[in-house]
Design a protein around this motif. Structure first.
Motif, mmCIF file in Angstrom:
data_model
loop_
_atom_site.group_PDB
_atom_site.id
_atom_site.type_symbol
_atom_site.label_atom_id
_atom_site.label_comp_id
_atom_site.label_asym_id
_atom_site.label_seq_id
_atom_site.Cartn_x
_atom_site.Cartn_y
_atom_site.Cartn_z
ATOM 1 N N SER A 112 39.110 32.147 46.470
ATOM 2 C CA SER A 112 38.092 31.963 45.437
ATOM 3 C C SER A 112 36.980 32.997 45.576
ATOM 4 C CB SER A 112 37.518 30.549 45.532
ATOM 5 O OG SER A 112 36.495 30.351 44.587
ATOM 6 N N MET A 113 36.593 33.299 46.797
ATOM 7 C CA MET A 113 35.535 34.284 47.023
ATOM 8 C C MET A 113 35.925 35.654 46.483
ATOM 9 S SD MET A 113 34.187 33.510 50.875
ATOM 10 C CE MET A 113 33.796 31.842 51.400
ATOM 11 N N ALA A 114 37.198 36.012 46.578
ATOM 12 C CA ALA A 114 37.626 37.317 46.062
ATOM 13 C C ALA A 114 37.274 37.447 44.595
ATOM 14 C CB ALA A 114 39.127 37.509 46.275
ATOM 15 N N ARG A 115 37.395 36.361 43.859
ATOM 16 C CA ARG A 115 37.051 36.379 42.430
ATOM 17 C C ARG A 115 35.536 36.397 42.210
ATOM 18 N NH1 ARG A 115 41.462 32.335 42.171
ATOM 19 N NH2 ARG A 115 43.233 33.252 41.056
ATOM 20 N N SER A 116 34.843 35.472 42.859
ATOM 21 C CA SER A 116 33.399 35.355 42.602
ATOM 22 C C SER A 116 32.627 36.546 43.143
ATOM 23 C CB SER A 116 32.858 34.045 43.180
ATOM 24 O OG SER A 116 33.181 33.923 44.553
ATOM 25 N N PHE A 117 32.996 37.042 44.315
ATOM 26 C CA PHE A 117 32.333 38.239 44.841
ATOM 27 C C PHE A 117 32.565 39.436 43.926
ATOM 28 C CE2 PHE A 117 32.529 36.835 49.595
ATOM 29 C CZ PHE A 117 31.505 35.936 49.365
ATOM 30 N N SER A 118 33.786 39.561 43.419
ATOM 31 C CA SER A 118 34.072 40.674 42.513
ATOM 32 C C SER A 118 33.168 40.620 41.290
ATOM 33 C CB SER A 118 35.539 40.640 42.068
ATOM 34 O OG SER A 118 36.321 41.534 42.814
ATOM 35 N N ARG A 119 33.043 39.446 40.711
ATOM 36 C CA ARG A 119 32.208 39.305 39.513
ATOM 37 C C ARG A 119 30.766 39.695 39.820
ATOM 38 N NH1 ARG A 119 32.943 39.753 34.401
ATOM 39 N NH2 ARG A 119 34.729 38.338 34.451
ATOM 40 N N GLU A 120 30.279 39.349 41.002
ATOM 41 C CA GLU A 120 28.885 39.634 41.349
ATOM 42 C C GLU A 120 28.656 41.091 41.732
ATOM 43 O OE1 GLU A 120 26.227 37.032 42.831
ATOM 44 O OE2 GLU A 120 27.488 35.241 42.849
ATOM 45 N N LEU A 121 29.687 41.758 42.261
ATOM 46 C CA LEU A 121 29.500 43.113 42.765
ATOM 47 C C LEU A 121 30.014 44.202 41.845
ATOM 48 C CD1 LEU A 121 30.381 42.454 46.524
ATOM 49 C CD2 LEU A 121 28.114 42.882 45.557
ATOM 50 N N LEU A 122 30.699 43.832 40.780
ATOM 51 C CA LEU A 122 31.265 44.850 39.888
ATOM 52 C C LEU A 122 30.200 45.700 39.201
ATOM 53 C CD1 LEU A 122 34.409 43.306 38.161
ATOM 54 C CD2 LEU A 122 34.286 45.373 39.557
ATOM 55 N N SER A 123 28.994 45.188 39.094
ATOM 56 C CA SER A 123 27.926 45.993 38.495
ATOM 57 C C SER A 123 27.648 47.236 39.340
ATOM 58 C CB SER A 123 26.647 45.166 38.351
ATOM 59 O OG SER A 123 26.181 44.728 39.617
ATOM 60 N N ARG A 124 28.034 47.192 40.608
ATOM 61 C CA ARG A 124 27.899 48.358 41.502
ATOM 62 C C ARG A 124 29.246 49.064 41.684
ATOM 63 N NH1 ARG A 124 25.640 46.164 46.889
ATOM 64 N NH2 ARG A 124 26.074 48.352 47.452
ATOM 65 N N GLU A 125 30.224 48.704 40.860
ATOM 66 C CA GLU A 125 31.572 49.282 40.913
ATOM 67 C C GLU A 125 32.273 48.980 42.229
ATOM 68 O OE1 GLU A 125 31.700 53.389 39.690
ATOM 69 O OE2 GLU A 125 29.999 53.123 38.337
ATOM 70 N N ILE A 126 31.894 47.866 42.863
ATOM 71 C CA ILE A 126 32.533 47.425 44.101
ATOM 72 C C ILE A 126 33.605 46.405 43.761
ATOM 73 C CG2 ILE A 126 32.183 46.165 46.267
ATOM 74 C CD1 ILE A 126 29.297 47.348 46.235
ATOM 75 N N ARG A 127 34.814 46.659 44.220
ATOM 76 C CA ARG A 127 35.948 45.763 43.957
ATOM 77 C C ARG A 127 36.202 44.876 45.170
ATOM 78 N NH1 ARG A 127 39.775 48.487 44.804
ATOM 79 N NH2 ARG A 127 38.678 50.327 45.599
ATOM 80 N N VAL A 128 36.433 43.610 44.921
ATOM 81 C CA VAL A 128 36.781 42.673 45.989
ATOM 82 C C VAL A 128 38.150 42.086 45.677
ATOM 83 C CG1 VAL A 128 36.100 40.644 47.312
ATOM 84 C CG2 VAL A 128 34.344 42.114 46.288
ATOM 85 N N ASN A 129 39.060 42.210 46.617
ATOM 86 C CA ASN A 129 40.408 41.673 46.472
ATOM 87 C C ASN A 129 40.823 40.999 47.769
ATOM 88 O OD1 ASN A 129 41.401 42.742 43.726
ATOM 89 N ND2 ASN A 129 40.631 44.608 44.695
ATOM 90 N N ALA A 130 41.991 40.398 47.766
ATOM 91 C CA ALA A 130 42.498 39.717 48.956
ATOM 92 C C ALA A 130 43.927 40.145 49.236
ATOM 93 C CB ALA A 130 42.446 38.203 48.765
ATOM 94 N N VAL A 131 44.262 40.232 50.518
ATOM 95 C CA VAL A 131 45.645 40.435 50.924
ATOM 96 C C VAL A 131 46.100 39.138 51.579
ATOM 97 C CG1 VAL A 131 45.021 41.461 53.174
ATOM 98 C CG2 VAL A 131 47.270 41.904 52.170
ATOM 99 N N SER A 132 47.262 38.656 51.160
ATOM 100 C CA SER A 132 47.749 37.350 51.600
ATOM 101 C C SER A 132 49.012 37.518 52.438
ATOM 102 C CB SER A 132 48.028 36.456 50.387
ATOM 103 O OG SER A 132 48.551 35.201 50.789
ATOM 104 N N PRO A 133 48.884 37.511 53.745
ATOM 105 C CA PRO A 133 50.072 37.665 54.591
ATOM 106 C C PRO A 133 50.909 36.388 54.636
ATOM 107 C CG PRO A 133 48.045 38.294 55.749
ATOM 108 C CD PRO A 133 47.649 37.519 54.535
#
Length: 247
Positions: A159-180
């Motif tokens: 869930s954080m990968a989504r919410s952090f991305s929404r909050e940081l995209l204004s700075r062109e910062i991408r947040v994603n997750a890798v799921s092993p």
């Protein structure tokens, strides 16, 4: 010039397993890397293995004072960060009927609170266009025995990968997750008896479409892709599990 020359990266839980594999991949590609962990012995060994382009900082992600100290070190030694790998975590198996409050609190303090505040404390140091990668787990989408607390924490990271991305995209910062999926890092042997670990691993291999465990290097490649190459991807989870959750 290496693929990651001129890039700065921070990897929590970078002294062993997946975190160390990410660090090796980036250092080999020319990046400067700062790794963290709780064991000074493990960090010292990793630092020697990685060479002069790596800095090792001991700290506990569950302690905000340690994260503040980490941010100060990052600012002083790296300046800005191009990739942040939020990888620190524990994988304690806790049967639902016997899970204690202490076990629950420890898992959430490290795996959830630690991840949340790692991103918060280091976000001001992320460069424009930086990539953040959270390490989740296939446990967040399938029901595995004795993982109820662990899986809930990994679902929180998803869930954080989504919410952090929404909050940081204004700075062109991408947040994603890798799921092993099942990765042979030795962590199971630390979490249970040798016999139980062998039985668990044999069952995991039997259930896997590829009939094998993955390697830390395979996760490292996926994580680096999300951090540096996936420039039009945000809030996503890249599953690397041999097809376990897909086939």
């Amino acid at each position: 010039m290496g693929r990651y020359s001129g890039k700065n990266a921070v990897i929590t839980g970078g002294g062993s397993g997946i975190g160390l594999a990410i660090a090796e991949l980036l250092v080999d590609g020319g990046a400067r890397v700062m790794i963290t962990g709780r064991s000074q012995t493990t960090l010292d060994a990793a630092r020697e293995r990685l060479g002069k382009n790596a800095v090792a900082v001991r700290g506990d992600v569950a302690a905000l004072s340690d994260l503040d100290a980490l941010a100060d070190r990052v600012k002083g030694e790296l300046g800005t960060v191009d990739a942040l790998f939020v990888n620190a975590g524990i994988a304690t198996l806790t049967p639902f009927e016997t899970t204690t409050e202490e076990a629950y609190d420890e898992l959430f303090a490290i795996n959830v609170k630690g991840a949340y505040f790692t991103v918060q404390k280091l976000a001001p140091l992320l460069s424009t266009g930086a990539g953040v990668v959270l390490t989740t787990s296939v446990a967040n989408v399938v029901g595995l025995p004795e993982t109820s607390v662990y899986a809930a924490g990994k679902a929180a990271l998803r869930s954080m990968a989504r919410s952090f991305s929404r909050e940081l995209l204004s700075r062109e910062i991408r947040v994603n997750a890798v799921s092993p999926g099942p990765i042979d890092t030795g962590v199971l042997e630390n979490a249970m008896t040798k016999e139980a670990a062998e039985e668990f691993k044999a069952q995991m291999v039997a259930d896997n479409p590829m009939r094998r465990f993955g390697t830390p290097d395979e996760i490292a490649g996926a994580a680096a892709f999300l951090a540096f190459e996936a420039t039009y991807t945000a809030g996503a989870e890249l599953v690397v599990d041999g097809g376990t959750t897909q086939l």
